[in-house]
Design an enzyme around this catalytic site. Structure first.
Site, PDB file in Angstrom:
ATOM      1  N   ASP A  67     -13.912   1.109   5.438  1.00  0.00           N
ATOM      2  CA  ASP A  67     -13.930   0.259   6.546  1.00  0.00           C
ATOM      3  C   ASP A  67     -14.188   0.982   7.750  1.00  0.00           C
ATOM      4  O   ASP A  67     -14.460   2.224   7.715  1.00  0.00           O
ATOM      5  CB  ASP A  67     -12.356  -0.218   6.615  1.00  0.00           C
ATOM      6  N   ASP A 135       2.578  -0.935   5.210  1.00  0.00           N
ATOM      7  CA  ASP A 135       2.655  -2.265   4.896  1.00  0.00           C
ATOM      8  C   ASP A 135       2.178  -2.947   3.702  1.00  0.00           C
ATOM      9  O   ASP A 135       1.883  -4.007   3.344  1.00  0.00           O
ATOM     10  CB  ASP A 135       2.123  -3.185   6.159  1.00  0.00           C
ATOM     11  N   HIS A 137      -1.144  -2.320   2.764  1.00  0.00           N
ATOM     12  CA  HIS A 137      -2.551  -2.808   2.856  1.00  0.00           C
ATOM     13  C   HIS A 137      -3.447  -1.546   2.069  1.00  0.00           C
ATOM     14  O   HIS A 137      -2.894  -0.262   1.973  1.00  0.00           O
ATOM     15  CB  HIS A 137      -2.924  -2.653   4.196  1.00  0.00           C
ATOM     16  N   GLU A 142      -4.940  -6.447   4.913  1.00  0.00           N
ATOM     17  CA  GLU A 142      -3.405  -6.665   5.355  1.00  0.00           C
ATOM     18  C   GLU A 142      -2.731  -7.661   4.582  1.00  0.00           C
ATOM     19  O   GLU A 142      -3.633  -8.443   3.730  1.00  0.00           O
ATOM     20  CB  GLU A 142      -3.442  -7.041   6.693  1.00  0.00           C
TER      21      GLU A 142
HETATM   22  C1  F6R Z   1      -8.550   4.205   5.784  1.00  0.00           C
HETATM   23  C2  F6R Z   1      -8.188   3.064   4.942  1.00  0.00           C
HETATM   24  C3  F6R Z   1      -6.541   2.921   4.932  1.00  0.00           C
HETATM   25  C4  F6R Z   1      -5.652   4.213   4.759  1.00  0.00           C
HETATM   26  C5  F6R Z   1      -4.213   3.797   4.879  1.00  0.00           C
HETATM   27  C6  F6R Z   1      -3.518   5.215   5.011  1.00  0.00           C
HETATM   28  O1  F6R Z   1     -10.119   4.182   5.437  1.00  0.00           O
HETATM   29  O2  F6R Z   1      -8.644   2.202   4.687  1.00  0.00           O
HETATM   30  O3  F6R Z   1      -6.019   1.839   4.238  1.00  0.00           O
HETATM   31  O4  F6R Z   1      -6.110   4.635   3.729  1.00  0.00           O
HETATM   32  O5  F6R Z   1      -3.966   2.988   6.293  1.00  0.00           O
HETATM   33  O6  F6R Z   1      -3.605   5.901   5.886  1.00  0.00           O
HETATM   34  P1  F6R Z   1      -3.135   7.308   6.102  1.00  0.00           P
HETATM   35  O7  F6R Z   1      -3.841   8.133   4.897  1.00  0.00           O
HETATM   36  O8  F6R Z   1      -3.547   7.913   7.266  1.00  0.00           O
HETATM   37  O9  F6R Z   1      -1.673   7.385   5.923  1.00  0.00           O
END
Ligand code: F6R
Length: 240
Positions: A67, A135, A137, A142
């Site tokens: 993303d 959450d 995701h 989401e």
């Molecule tokens: C990042 C992504 C997100 C993260 C998730 C966890 O490219 O797609 O889904 O993997 O938000 O983030 P961290 O590792 O910062 O807790």
């Protein structure tokens, strides 16, 4: 789903990098799906260390990232393209032309989704690395994103904006929209490696593994993937 619970973050990163390196060493032209965020930083450091010490080459490796924030590109140090170069690509012998991520500053967002989605169809991930949001995701899919979704623009939830604000000067600077691979693009990977550490991930991890398979918990779709490994530290695994 194979589940590995480690004592701490270092052990998690060690085990995750072994799995990633196995794929890279077995197939020097593999397609690797990558994630940003804090969870993979230890794993990326281990890949860099291994490259320096053992000479593992990324010359023919191709990467696809999950993303990118809408409105940001390499000129912003909060963009994911910047993150990937700083934390991984600049320290390997990878050809940057083989590293792919959505263009956050594309003029035509719908065309950009189409371009990236076509690319994903031509580059099936040999392994896809994922983190998980508190959450539930994965990527920026989401809660209540359709399981059949492909590359699209996501409205970030309040909880994600709040979680991610730790990396910005203020919460107002966090973009509210992002390009993201869809859940179908993720499930298309031959292998999935998902990592999580810290107490704030415990509920999402437990819902993903033991909860109902439901679009309310996007990560729960991983229960249906035939080759998925979850590595968590004791805190993130505390409700399993
Ligand atoms: C990042 C992504 C997100 C993260 C998730 C966890 O490219 O797609 O889904 O993997 O938000 O983030 P961290 O590792 O910062 O807790």
């Amino acid at each position: 789903m194979e589940i590995i619970i480690t004592k701490n973050y270092d052990e998690l990163s060690e085990k995750a990098s072994k799995i990633m390196l196995d794929v890279i060493k077995n197939n020097p032209s593999a397609v690797i799906g990558l994630a940003t965020g804090t969870s993979p930083l230890g794993l990326y450091n281990n890949l860099i260390k291994d490259h320096k010490e053992n000479g593992t080459s990324y010359k023919d490796i191709k990467t696809v990232n999950l993303d990118e924030y809408m409105g940001l590109d390499i000129s912003s140090n909060q963009s994911y393209v910047y993150f990937m170069r700083e934390n991984l690509f600049n320290h390997l012998d990878i050809n940057l032309n083989n590293t792919h991520i959505e263009n956050g500053k594309a003029e035509d967002p719908a065309k950009e989704c189409e371009r990236y989605n076509n690319l994903l169809h031509s580059l099936k991930q040999d392994i896809q690395l994922l983190g998980i949001g508190s959450d539930g995701h994965i990527a920026f899919n989401e809660p209540n994103t359709p399981f059949g979704s492909e590359t699209h623009i996501a409205d970030l939830t309040e909880s994600t904006i709040k979680d991610n604000s730790r990396l910005f000067n203020s919460i107002d600077e966090v973009p509210t929209k992002a390009y993201t691979m869809g859940l179908k693009n993720i499930m298309n990977a031959k292998k999935i490696l998902i990592i999580a550490n810290g107490k704030n991930k415990a509920k999402a991890v437990s819902d993903m593994v033991n909860g109902k398979i439901t679009e309310e918990v996007p990560a729960s779709i991983l229960q249906l993937h035939p080759n998925c490994t979850l590595i968590v530290d004791e805190d993130a695994g505390s409700l399993l």
